[in-house]
Design a protein around this motif. Sequence first.
Motif, PDB file in Angstrom:
ATOM      1  N   THR A 224     -22.730 -22.750 -23.072  1.00 32.44           N
ATOM      2  CA  THR A 224     -22.193 -21.651 -22.154  1.00 32.44           C
ATOM      3  C   THR A 224     -20.918 -22.231 -21.640  1.00 32.44           C
TER       4      THR A 224
ATOM      5  N   PHE B 277     -30.426 -15.088 -22.380  1.00 37.00           N
ATOM      6  CA  PHE B 277     -29.929 -14.533 -21.166  1.00 37.00           C
ATOM      7  C   PHE B 277     -30.721 -15.138 -19.764  1.00 37.00           C
TER       8      PHE B 277
ATOM      9  N   SER C 164     -29.001 -18.437 -19.428  1.00 39.58           N
ATOM     10  CA  SER C 164     -27.965 -18.710 -19.254  1.00 39.58           C
ATOM     11  C   SER C 164     -27.485 -17.936 -17.856  1.00 39.58           C
ATOM     12  N   SER C 165     -27.974 -17.310 -17.369  1.00 42.25           N
ATOM     13  CA  SER C 165     -27.618 -16.327 -16.404  1.00 42.25           C
ATOM     14  C   SER C 165     -27.774 -16.961 -14.776  1.00 42.25           C
ATOM     15  N   THR C 166     -28.225 -18.375 -14.835  1.00 40.04           N
ATOM     16  CA  THR C 166     -28.442 -19.173 -13.565  1.00 40.04           C
ATOM     17  C   THR C 166     -27.425 -20.187 -13.587  1.00 40.04           C
TER      18      THR C 166
ATOM     19  N   ALA D  53     -34.794 -10.762 -16.231  1.00 37.93           N
ATOM     20  CA  ALA D  53     -33.710 -11.046 -17.281  1.00 37.93           C
ATOM     21  C   ALA D  53     -33.668 -10.067 -18.494  1.00 37.93           C
TER      22      ALA D  53
ATOM     23  N   ASN E 253     -32.288  -6.574 -16.934  1.00 38.63           N
ATOM     24  CA  ASN E 253     -30.780  -6.577 -16.760  1.00 38.63           C
ATOM     25  C   ASN E 253     -30.052  -6.621 -18.011  1.00 38.63           C
TER      26      ASN E 253
ATOM     27  N   VAL F 240     -21.683 -18.788 -13.005  1.00 33.67           N
ATOM     28  CA  VAL F 240     -22.170 -17.363 -13.695  1.00 33.67           C
ATOM     29  C   VAL F 240     -22.895 -16.222 -12.947  1.00 33.67           C
ATOM     30  N   GLN F 241     -23.451 -16.739 -11.991  1.00 31.10           N
ATOM     31  CA  GLN F 241     -23.821 -15.769 -11.010  1.00 31.10           C
ATOM     32  C   GLN F 241     -22.788 -14.849 -10.495  1.00 31.10           C
TER      33      GLN F 241
ATOM     34  N   LEU G 122     -21.650 -12.624 -13.348  1.00 37.46           N
ATOM     35  CA  LEU G 122     -22.515 -11.767 -13.873  1.00 37.46           C
ATOM     36  C   LEU G 122     -22.328 -10.310 -12.988  1.00 37.46           C
TER      37      LEU G 122
ATOM     38  N   THR H 195     -19.959 -11.102 -22.278  1.00 36.84           N
ATOM     39  CA  THR H 195     -21.227 -11.270 -22.281  1.00 36.84           C
ATOM     40  C   THR H 195     -21.611 -12.369 -23.485  1.00 36.84           C
TER      41      THR H 195
ATOM     42  N   LEU I 211     -22.084 -15.831 -22.312  1.00 31.32           N
ATOM     43  CA  LEU I 211     -23.634 -16.130 -21.974  1.00 31.32           C
ATOM     44  C   LEU I 211     -24.511 -16.051 -23.142  1.00 31.32           C
TER      45      LEU I 211
END
Length: 468
Positions: A49, A295, A298-300, A316, A319, A366-367, A370, A405, A408
């Motif tokens: 990422t 996802f 990578s989304s934290t 996840a 979302n 990333v938070q 997002l 996106t 991510l």
Amino acid sequence: MLKIFNTMTREKEEFKPIIPNEVHMYVCGPTVYNYIHIGNARSIVAFDTVRRYLEFLGYKVKFVSNFTDVDDKMIKEANREGITVPEVADRFIKAFYEDIDAINVQRATINPRATDNIPEIIDFIKDLVAKDYAYESQGDVFYRARKFKHYGELSDQNIDQLVEGASEHVGDAEFAKKQDPIDFALWKKAKPGEIKWDSPWGEGRPGWHIECSVMSTKYLGDTFDIHGGGQDLEFPHHENEIAQSEAKTGQKFVNYWMHNGFVTVENNEKMSKSLGNFVTVHDLVKKTDPQVLRFFLSSTHYRRPLEYSQSNLQKAADNLNKIKTAYNNLKFRLDGATDDDDADIKAQVIKIETDFKTAMNDDFNVQNGLTEIFNLVSLANNYAASETVAEIPANVILKAMVDLTSILGVKLDDQKDLSDEIQKMVDERDQARADKDFATSDKLRDQLKDMGVILEDTPQGTRWHIND
Ligand SMILES: [Zn+2]
């Protein structure tokens, strides 16, 4: 301006690469004696990422990550199965690539193997011995840690703390051979029957830490931009890499040290092979959509702990589904869209992209990134629901969704081929309904349902999305 939290200084620092517009980056890779687990995958995804964002900013990234293909665990696994160490390595390197491909991790520029670099490793150790930073003892070679004046700086420990930590290993076979408890092995004498190479100190094999010093500087130069790894590698592994490399070259080894947080399971326990509470990617992708797993990973924010649980995986999935649905619904409206333009929509997209960059420039947050992606989702949903849709602004929204996106690791365009097929079936169903051929329309509806396609009848026609 991109800022990176540097473990060495414990501060967020402005990122300035050594070569303008180019980033040289090294991430410690796996020991290839088993399938990678979610904890390993988290580190791999975190730095993929980071790399994708650097590329998004326009940097050319040279990304090197090693395979540790000889060590005690490798030898143990080879003995257990009655095969050779290289056979174990080949099998799990192949599995590694299958797993990272499944979760859409870009291949490294170079994945060097320790055993392909034995002459370089021996030369490096010879140099350290010549400089009196290392010494031979009963066929092993150790690094004189106390001689390196910055030893302990990365992990913020002084010599007394290091000595106290080392005293836990007082019973180890290696301990008696060392001149100082904090010294560490560069070369290990082969035990009978073990894989081995000739060296000035007799037959043996390299220690783990030295291979990273050798392979990173070989491909990236004496000083390079970013070195990454899991936070459990800060000490001793990265501390030792610094000591080895800087003693040899006399130069600063790394400008930015980055460490990712652990994956935890219930009760905040760290996921690891030694605790036996791990899940391998190989097993998980058989029952979970690999895109959802990607996802989820990578989304934290990379430095925060990531809690692995069914409910977090489900979150996840939900979302990701919202993003994909918004994307597909807006794409659906391109059919019959007008040729008009819409400056207001374009301005909104530019603002979202700018805010996304601001978020990610703050140590890859990333938070907050997002949040901006979901602002884009809202914009896409609202626009898709409007009476007329114009092609140019719709494509601006769709492109921004793909661009942001993909950092991510999400592949929104992935369903392209499937989309065409589904769209054809949806059109056939619409036609069948118009013809009052309900047998055909019901049959098509059931087939689509089996494919996980959810149909929604709207004034603009039938919309569909895939239920993940
Ligand atoms: Zn390493």
